[in-house]
Design an enzyme around this catalytic site. Structure first.
Site, short mmCIF file in Angstrom:
data_model
loop_
_atom_site.label_atom_id
_atom_site.label_comp_id
_atom_site.label_asym_id
_atom_site.label_seq_id
_atom_site.Cartn_x
_atom_site.Cartn_y
_atom_site.Cartn_z
N SER A 49 0.78 3.40 -2.13
CA SER A 49 1.12 2.27 -1.26
C SER A 49 2.02 1.27 -1.99
O SER A 49 2.86 0.63 -1.37
CB SER A 49 -0.14 1.50 -0.85
OG SER A 49 -1.06 2.33 -0.24
N HIS A 67 3.59 8.09 2.94
CA HIS A 67 2.65 6.97 2.95
C HIS A 67 1.94 6.92 4.29
O HIS A 67 2.48 6.43 5.29
CB HIS A 67 3.41 5.66 2.66
CG HIS A 67 2.50 4.47 2.61
ND1 HIS A 67 2.84 3.24 3.07
CD2 HIS A 67 1.23 4.35 2.14
CE1 HIS A 67 1.83 2.40 2.90
NE2 HIS A 67 0.84 3.06 2.34
N GLU A 71 5.17 6.42 6.56
CA GLU A 71 6.45 6.07 5.94
C GLU A 71 6.82 7.24 5.03
O GLU A 71 6.07 7.59 4.11
CB GLU A 71 6.30 4.78 5.14
CG GLU A 71 6.19 3.55 6.03
CD GLU A 71 5.92 2.27 5.25
OE1 GLU A 71 6.51 1.25 5.59
OE2 GLU A 71 5.10 2.29 4.31
N ASN A 128 4.44 -2.95 4.00
CA ASN A 128 3.74 -3.91 3.14
C ASN A 128 4.66 -5.02 2.65
O ASN A 128 4.21 -6.12 2.35
CB ASN A 128 3.07 -3.18 1.96
CG ASN A 128 1.74 -2.59 2.38
OD1 ASN A 128 1.10 -3.10 3.31
ND2 ASN A 128 1.32 -1.51 1.74
#
Ligand code: 3HC
Length: 655
Positions: A409, A430, A442, A480
């Protein structure tokens, strides 16, 4: 048997005295203007020719009719309208039967409903997914469906927009039969109907429904609507069907459809529809040969690894899971089996499929078992040393053409790749937790990733039924990074005077299922705290930093699991905690901040601006390929309300 052409996309030929009308308008046989014109001409032709007993309507290719042409929305209307076509079908003097070969969605389902009979092929599906586009059915769906299947079932189908397979459609009464040779069966049905009175859907009396069941079905739809207008309107129109005449109901439906079609909510959902179809398309990968993937290796069968395993198993892959000890392997297998069981219990998976999945699953403690894997995904502890050591070890075990994917991550996958003998075969995948449920993946295009590796990773994610978005290497990837910017802005506002619950309330009113501070509490505050502590040494000392979350963690407030976080949960409910209020006030005082007040409008404007600005930076840095990809990441990974179109769309709409 010569074909007659009624328009560029509609042709017909006579079989057994029946005019078989085929709609051929790739890619999905949408009811574009030439389809509508062709259908009207075909009906006129069939009525005029004395030797024709009836009409069968079918679609060319895999789809029956995918609905109204969404690309025509917003353009000047072209005659005939779809409701006019339905009226012609329903009132035709000769029987019209739908031979539904594939998806009959939206306007396509409405064509089938207006016909006098419906026969489904085995690949057929039916649905009125208009609410997912922020609209209601606009060509009779809300009025004809309840006449066929009753008010309660119609509220469920139209309100949820879900699609049903032929067996359920038959049980509901939506269709008259299922046949492998649906065309011949439909032709026979049309011939058989020619001698008797026609069953016109609009003339059917709606079966009286139990008021409490109607109420419950409506409540269920509205509970999921989260501030969207279309589901409530759909429910209202279905209820109207049993209270008003067909003509009144159709007129009200049309007016509602046209009003909603021009709403910002519908524009946002159309944007999402096309964004989803764009996502994962990469020009440079056009025509590239994919690597074969049959067996997926998954290293680590914790919550994330088990979720990925379930997604791969249910997509038909063989899965080899790897754990460090035989005991952990047994636990991992149990965890995966448990998730499959849950899917069976909730009706998402057939019992037989669960058993097939288990037969394709192996969880071992011997890394050598990964030798047959074509793609290995690591889902181990997010630590660079752990991951690089693992990938180096895998180098010596896996096939030379195997792909190695990291589910990190926050780590830099380029660094993981650089530690391997073949960085070109390393890619990021991801997943979001729970990986068997969440659609977003992702797909990280690392510095050295080979084009066929990226293309294969994208195809793999799609086969898993996921929504893959390509992303370059950056701290936290697309989601993120934006989440961090948004969190930072929320914390700035708290420090400046807004209460966490006020920010949460603004987000929830906007359409998020939960505000950011409640999300923190649910996820747990300690992982982000540990990361902040790691980053402390390299943090820009001049950058603004809000310490409130750190202070909360220092007192053991890690969120729901500890009963306290940004809120207090000791009563079982989320409650404002005076201790947190005092802590925030103390932090403000220590920084000399005089708190000021915020409106919900200002809170949302600032949060959206923070997300959009970070999104723009990601585009400039070429981390994201298109702004619609960013919208999809935030909608599917971070619960941004789809009916607002995502942060990029929303900020452009405001600008
Ligand atoms: N109008 C215009 N274009 C459409 C379309 C539509 N209704 N449905 C799909 N397309 C386009 C897609 O944008 C895509 O274009 P692209 O190749 O340029 O990207 C192409 O068709 C293929 O679409 P998919 O990738 O989705 O193809 P699949 O084979 O995976 O799925 C499908 C086919 C199940 C029909 C799926 O496309 C779908 O669900 N379509 C939308 C269905 C829908 O929402 N219909 C309701 C429309 S509104 C309506 O009918 C109003 C009426 O009540 C008056």
């Amino acid at each position: 048997m010569s074909a007659t052409r009624f328009s560029e996309s509609v042709s017909g030929s006579i079989r057994d005295g029946v005019l078989v009308v085929t709609i051929d308008n790739p890619p999905v046989n949408a009811t574009s203007a030439h389809v509508r014109q062709g259908l009207v001409k075909a009906l006129g032709h069939a009525v005029a020719v004395g030797t024709v007993f009836g009409i069968v309507v079918t679609g060319a290719g895999r789809t029956f009719v995918g609905g109204a042409d969404i690309r025509e929305f917003g353009k000047p209307p072209v005659e005939p309208t779809l409701p006019e076509v339905m009226e012609r079908i329903e009132n035709c003097g000769k029987p019209v039967v739908a031979a539904v070969n594939g998806a009959a969605l939206g306007g396509g389902c409405e064509i089938a409903l207006a016909c006098h009979g419906r026969i489904a092929g085995e690949a057929a599906s039916f649905g009125l997914p208009e609410v997912k586009l922020g609209i209601v059915p606009g060509a009779g769906g809300t009025q004809r469906l309840p006449r066929l299947i009753g008010t309660v079932a119609a509220i469920d189908l139209i309100g949820s927009g879900r699609t049903v397979r032929p067996d359920e459609a038959l049980k509901l009464g939506l269709i008259d039969g299922i046949a492998a040779d649906h065309l011949s069966t439909a032709i026979a049905l049309a011939r058989g109907m020619a001698s008797g009175p026609l069953r016109r859907t609009g003339g059917i009396e709606i079966a009286p429904a139990d008021a409490s069941a109607v109420e419950a079905a409506a409540k269920k739809v509205l509970a999921k609507a989260r501030g969207q207008a279309a589901p409530a309107e759909a429910v209202r129109l279905v209820r109207l069907a049993s209270q008003a005449s067909l003509q009144q109901g159709l007129a009200e439906e049309r007016a509602t459809f046209l009003r909603l079609r021009d709403s910002s909510e519908a524009a946002a959902l159309r944007h999402v529809f096309f964004a989803e179809r764009q996502a994962g398309k990469v020009d440079k990968l056009e025509g590239i040969a994919l690597r074969k993937v049959e067996t997926t290796g998954i290293v680590g069968t914790g919550l994330m690894g088990a979720g990925i395993a379930v997604a791969a198993l249910t997509a038909g892959y063989r899965v080899v899971g790897l754990e460090q000890t035989p005991e952990a392997a047994t636990k991992g297998r149990d965890r995966i089996a448990g998730l499959l069981d849950k899917a069976v219990q909730s009706g998402r998976l057939a019992d037989a499929v669960r058993n097939e999945c288990l037969a394709r699953l192996e969880v071992a403690a011997d890394a050598g078992r990964l030798a047959t894997a074509n793609l290995v995904i690591e889902a181990v502890f997010d630590d660079l040393a752990v991951k690089t050591e693992l990938f180096q070890r895998l180098d010596g075990i896996v096939r030379p053409d195997a792909i190695l994917a990291t589910n990190t991550s926050y780590l830099n996958p380029d660094e993981i790749a650089a530690a391997t003998a073949h960085p070109e075969r390393v890619v990021g995948l991801h997943f979001f937790s729970p990986a068997n449920i969440m659609r977003l993946v992702e797909v990280v295009d690392c510095k050295a990733t080979a084009p066929d590796v990226l293309a294969t990773a994208l195809a793999f994610a799609k086969k898993l039924g996921k929504l893959p978005v390509v992303c370059g290497v950056t701290e936290g990837f697309i989601g993120n990074r934006i989440f961090s910017a948004y969190r930072r802005e929320a914390e700035f506002m708290v420090e400046d005077g807004a209460a966490p619950e006020q920010i949460d309330a603004a987000l929830e009113a906007y359409g998020f299922p939960m505000g950011i501070f409640s999300v923190y509490d649910m996820a747990g505050l300690e992982i982000a705290w540990a990361r902040r502590k790691r980053q402390a040494a390299t943090r820009d000392p001049n950058a603004r930093y809000v310490e409130i979350a750190d202070r909360l963690c220092e007192t053991g407030r890690f969120g729901r699991k500890t009963g306290k976080g940004w809120y207090d949960y000791s009563s079982g409910e989320r409650a404002i905690d005076p201790e947190v209020t005092a802590l925030i006030e103390a932090v403000r005082a220590s920084k000399g901040v005089a708190p000021r007040s915020f409106t919900s409008r200002e809170i949302m404007d600032r949060l959206l601006r923070a997300m959009a600005d970070e999104g723009k930076a990601l585009l400039e840095e070429k981390i994201a390929a298109r702004s619609s990809d960013i919208d999809l990441v935030m909608i599917n990974g971070y619960s941004f309300p789809a009916h607002k179109g995502g942060p990029m769309f929303a900020s452009e709409a405001v600008a």
